[in-house]
Design a protein around this motif. Structure first.
Motif, short mmCIF file in Angstrom:
data_model
loop_
_atom_site.label_atom_id
_atom_site.label_comp_id
_atom_site.label_asym_id
_atom_site.label_seq_id
_atom_site.Cartn_x
_atom_site.Cartn_y
_atom_site.Cartn_z
N GLY A 171 0.78 -1.23 0.00
CA GLY A 171 0.00 0.00 0.00
C GLY A 171 0.81 1.27 0.00
N THR A 172 2.13 1.17 0.06
CA THR A 172 3.00 2.35 0.08
C THR A 172 3.91 2.34 -1.13
N THR A 173 4.04 3.49 -1.79
CA THR A 173 4.89 3.61 -2.97
C THR A 173 6.30 4.00 -2.56
N HIS A 174 7.28 3.31 -3.12
CA HIS A 174 8.70 3.57 -2.82
C HIS A 174 9.43 3.88 -4.12
N ASN A 175 10.42 4.75 -4.05
CA ASN A 175 11.25 5.08 -5.20
C ASN A 175 12.29 3.98 -5.40
N VAL A 176 12.46 3.56 -6.65
CA VAL A 176 13.46 2.54 -6.99
C VAL A 176 14.79 3.21 -7.27
N THR A 177 15.80 2.81 -6.54
CA THR A 177 17.13 3.39 -6.71
C THR A 177 17.73 3.02 -8.06
N ALA A 178 17.61 1.77 -8.42
CA ALA A 178 18.13 1.29 -9.71
C ALA A 178 17.49 -0.04 -10.07
N CYS A 179 17.38 -0.29 -11.37
CA CYS A 179 16.90 -1.58 -11.87
C CYS A 179 18.11 -2.42 -12.25
N LEU A 180 18.16 -3.63 -11.76
CA LEU A 180 19.31 -4.49 -12.02
C LEU A 180 19.27 -5.05 -13.43
N ALA A 181 20.42 -5.19 -14.04
CA ALA A 181 20.51 -5.79 -15.37
C ALA A 181 20.12 -7.26 -15.28
N LYS A 182 19.59 -7.78 -16.35
CA LYS A 182 19.14 -9.18 -16.37
C LYS A 182 20.33 -10.11 -16.19
N SER A 183 20.16 -11.07 -15.29
CA SER A 183 21.23 -12.03 -15.00
C SER A 183 20.88 -13.43 -15.47
N GLY A 184 19.58 -13.68 -15.76
CA GLY A 184 19.16 -15.01 -16.15
C GLY A 184 19.03 -15.96 -14.98
N THR A 185 19.02 -15.43 -13.75
CA THR A 185 18.89 -16.26 -12.55
C THR A 185 17.65 -15.85 -11.78
N GLY A 186 17.42 -16.53 -10.65
CA GLY A 186 16.29 -16.19 -9.82
C GLY A 186 16.36 -14.79 -9.24
N MET A 187 17.55 -14.21 -9.26
CA MET A 187 17.71 -12.86 -8.72
C MET A 187 17.03 -11.80 -9.57
#
Length: 401
Positions: A171-187
């Motif tokens: 219910g609360t909006t948060h600012n995203v610091t950065a989007c991670l590059a695709k790794s092809g893993t569960g991360m």
């Protein structure tokens, strides 16, 4: 030019004359092409994902509660939400063990569902002051650590949708610091948050009546401890010392973990290649038989063409042109169909096979398509050799009797 046109005209006339046979052979070649293209695509995707997991682990040892090693591995490989905890005091004990260099820990919080995703996601809390895992992934991330105005640090995996660099949790909006590059893993299915922000998020969510299937005590508990060894320290002996000094924990060696994945990947890829080779061999054998039987049916036709002045070279050209056309049509159809399945649904495929998976770039995909096309057309031409040889040895007037 007239010779080429005549060859094409005669070949197309025979192809149109037998529509069911043409369709059956085209489908057979398409299946072989789809299998080969799919194998090359999946092999490249899995190898790319394996490279991604090597980069993302960033530690020599991972320490988890006894009995939870498989759950920890599933978070890394498929991003499957899990939660398990041990005392945070263990981190201090690990730091004192011989061979241990740097130590940092992460806390796993599992949400039931969120507006950012169609599936429950894993929220991982980390300590920026000791972290050497997340920090190593991007220069942009390092800059975020050093920012004096940064109130909360939130990194979203590549599969987590966010609008205008923001994400909504409980219910609360948060600012995203950065989007991670695709790794092809569960991360790629994980959101990383600094521990202070994670604790505030949990307390705020509980006050609003949100339910959790995991604990939120980040002050006294942790989920996994990452260890970077001192220079010259051996993973086996250091892991043994940790297990001897701290009961109730399991030590996972990154090298052995990756080797285990590589072994599974190799077995899977061998299976894929074997299936592709078998399908291609069946295609070649089937086409060889069909072309041979077709030549027997068309001996009278070829004899008439010889009487009308066509030499053996032109008769062989007709046979090879038909094979090349069927090969081209089937290969193109198979590659196109396989691409239509693999490209749009690569994320679903990566979830189903539970292996590191990152889709290759456009250049590689085009290269795989060309390789597949060439191999299948060559296989069809090879299948037509016996029929072409039989035409060359056939007596001119024998088929007219």
């Amino acid at each position: 030019m007239e010779k080429a046109i005549t060859v094409k005209t005669l070949a197309f006339a025979n192809i149109k004359k037998k529509p069911y046979r043409t369709a059956a052979l085209t489908i057979l070649v398409a299946l072989a092409a789809g299998a080969l293209f799919g194998t090359l695509f999946l092999a490249a995707s899995i190898k790319g994902g394996l490279g991604g997991i090597k980069t993302r682990i960033g530690a020599d040892l991972m320490i988890v509660p006894q009995g939870y090693e498989s759950q920890a591995e599933s978070v890394l490989l498929s991003g499957e939400p899990n939660y398990f905890y041990m005392s945070k005091e263990i981190e201090k004990k690990v730091q004192k063990i011989k061979g241990v260099g740097a130590v940092t820990s992460q806390f796993y919080l599992t949400s039931l569902s969120e507006s950012c995703c169609d599936f429950p996601i894993q929220i991982i809390g980390f300590e920026p002051s000791t972290d050497f895992i997340v920090k190593s992934w991007s220069k942009k991330i390092v800059k975020a650590y050093d920012s004096q105005n940064q109130k909360e640090i939130i990194f979203s995996g590549s599969n987590i949708s966010n609008e205008k660099n923001s994400i909504k949790f409980f219910g609360t909006t948060h600012n995203v610091t950065a989007c991670l590059a695709k790794s092809g893993t569960g991360m790629d299915n994980v959101v990383y948050v600094d521990l202070a922000t994670l604790q505030k998020m949990f307390e705020d969510a509980v006050s609003k009546g949100f339910g959790f299937i995991s604990d939120g005590d980040t002050k006294s508990k942790t989920s996994v401890i990452f260890v970077k060894l001192q220079e010259g320290a051996k993973p086996d002996s250091t892991a043994a010392r940790i297990k001897g000094a701290i009961p109730g924990v399991q030590v996972i060696q990154s090298g052995k973990f990756i080797s285990g994945i590589l072994k599974s990947v190799s077995s899977f890829l061998i299976f894929l290649y074997a299936v592709s080779i078998i399908v291609i061999l069946i295609t070649v054998l089937t086409l060889s038989v069909v072309f041979a039987l077709t030549i027997n049916e068309r001996l009278r036709e070829f004899s008439i063409l010889r009487v009308l002045g066509a030499d053996f070279k032109k008769l062989r050209a007709i046979v090879f042109f038909e094979a090349a056309f069927l090969g081209s049509l089937g290969a193109f159809s198979g590659i196109a169909l396989s691409a239509l399945i693999l490209l749009p649904f690569n994320f679903v495929i990566s979830q189903k096979i539970s292996m590191p998976f990152i889709m290759p770039g456009a250049v590689h995909i085009i290269f795989f398509a060309i390789i597949t096309f060439v191999i299948l057309v060559a296989a069809c031409l090879f299948s037509a050799i016996f029929g072409a040889v039989k035409v060359s040895k056939h007596e001119v007037y024998e088929g007219i009797k």
